[in-house]
Design an enzyme around this catalytic site. Sequence first.
Site, PDB file in Angstrom:
ATOM      1  CG  ASP A 271      -1.730  -1.260   1.382  1.00 42.28           C
ATOM      2  OD1 ASP A 271      -2.151  -1.814   0.359  1.00 42.28           O
ATOM      3  OD2 ASP A 271      -1.941  -1.699   2.524  1.00 42.28           O
TER       4      ASP A 271
ATOM      5  CD  GLU B 224      -9.350  -1.974  -1.031  1.00 38.05           C
ATOM      6  OE1 GLU B 224      -9.414  -2.004   0.209  1.00 38.05           O
ATOM      7  OE2 GLU B 224      -9.097  -2.984  -1.717  1.00 38.05           O
TER       8      GLU B 224
END
Length: 559
Positions: A15, A188
């Site tokens: 991420d 997301e």
Amino acid sequence: MAQIQNPVLPGFNADPSIIRVDDTYYIANSTFEWFPGVRLHESKDLAHWNLLPSPLSTTNLLDMKGNPSSGGIWAPDLSYSDGKFWLVYTDVKITEGAFKDMTNYLTTAVDIHGPWSEPIKLNGVGFDASLFHDEDGRKYLVQQTWDHREYHHPFDGITLTEFDVSTMKLRPETARTIYKGTHVKLVEGPHLYRVNGYYFLFVAQGGTIFTHQEVVARSKTLEANSFETEPGDPFITNFDTPDSYIQKQGHGGLVSTPEGEWYYASLCARPWNRENESSTDPRGWSTLGRETSIQKVEWDKEGWPRIVGGHGGTTFVEGPKDAIETKAPLHHSQHDDFENDTLDINWNTLRVPFSKKMGQVGNGKLTLVGQGSLANVHDLSLIARRWQTFYFDAETKIKFNPFSYQQMAGLTNYYNDRHWSFAFVTWNEIKGHVIEVGENNRGNYTSYLKDNAIKIPEGTEYVWLRTKVRKETYSYEYSFDGKEFIEIPVYLDAAVLSDDYVVQSYGGFFTGAFVGLAVVDYSGYDVQAEFDYFDYQELGDKLLKDGSYSWEASESRFD
């Protein structure tokens, strides 16, 4: 110019949030239940990266005691504005079931090395929150939005909420959904940018598995539901490129160079397959976890960003023309004699920082105090570091005098509380002091040696343990003199320590394999073990036909 070879951050570095401040690039990565929280790297050429101290290094900033595995820090966001760094991070307390109880926090620092300010609570609307600094000085929190209602999809679009700098609080009355994603769902990981008169919203979709992708939407305003999706293929995905060396690309961030080139940092993975398996189903086993790749970006004639070379990306990428050569370790081998009174920057603990309750370090030894088992999510004494290559050896020297089978000290390969193995010194009723190998697989524990546990000769003060990781399998060895090592005839499946294996049985699958040192005493008598050193030696990422190892990368998983 430096050529970028992916992944740029090998091993569990998921991420990525990337920024540039003057001529230096910074990446912040998720750490989930591992402490300290948020992993930071810096570079001046995008190709070579140096590890920095983690910002969330105290329990004032982060206390994850009792957090479930794969809870904790999800998708931190690093930004720079008004002369300081802004770090938004999420602490997720519930991972299974209808709810995702979480808190989003904000901390700031003038210097990337800290100190970081006391955390400000923002909200709990959804995870993957990022802070957007608009050109007019206004700031907005952009986040995934969670919906627990079973008759709705849980991923309820991307919410934007204005952040008031004068009060350092959000203005919930300004919250609105600006993007719902596409039919792929699971939207997301939002990051918002202002480029060429448009607001560009980069979001991940499809789940952080082999169906993962990143899409881009844009709008002239920040009004509700005003964003239109980039036409054509997803911005980046490997769903339809199963042969590519790099897989799972998606969630990440955009950055520009001083001369105006553009790059995208993404999570990725390098799965492997057994000889008798299909290369597409299963796509493979990502034992190194989700890593970080960097791809070059160009803008098409309609003003949309596109990955150079196609949406599958490439292993080798042209670096920036204005890159400044960065000196950084080529590989990540580590030798620790425990001379310092603080742990080396490569070490991690679970959920809480290393403390006297766990043990102490310095003067040439690490002492660990036995606590709970490796299945414990509250109290355990374990320090560990990432697997960062497919082939490596790790070794330690232990002094330990147990008097119960409930007491264990040794070397572990660990994914989470339900998936790990442990080669350890212990005691049993038949032989006294012995060496055993145990494994927890989907929460089911197996002792491999049982009554044939290896007897430690009377008068032996030290035991040496070594693990040999060989991509698909791994094993353990022992020695009583530190010179002659004897292989323990237990060969373990490395796939058990991968996201892809864990997700088959339950939802926590976000980290990667670690190797480390642990002491267990669930009898509650607090026995201690001393570790003289730890040595982690990387051999390479590829096994050659002559039996040696190399660091060769390729464009294909199967070259």
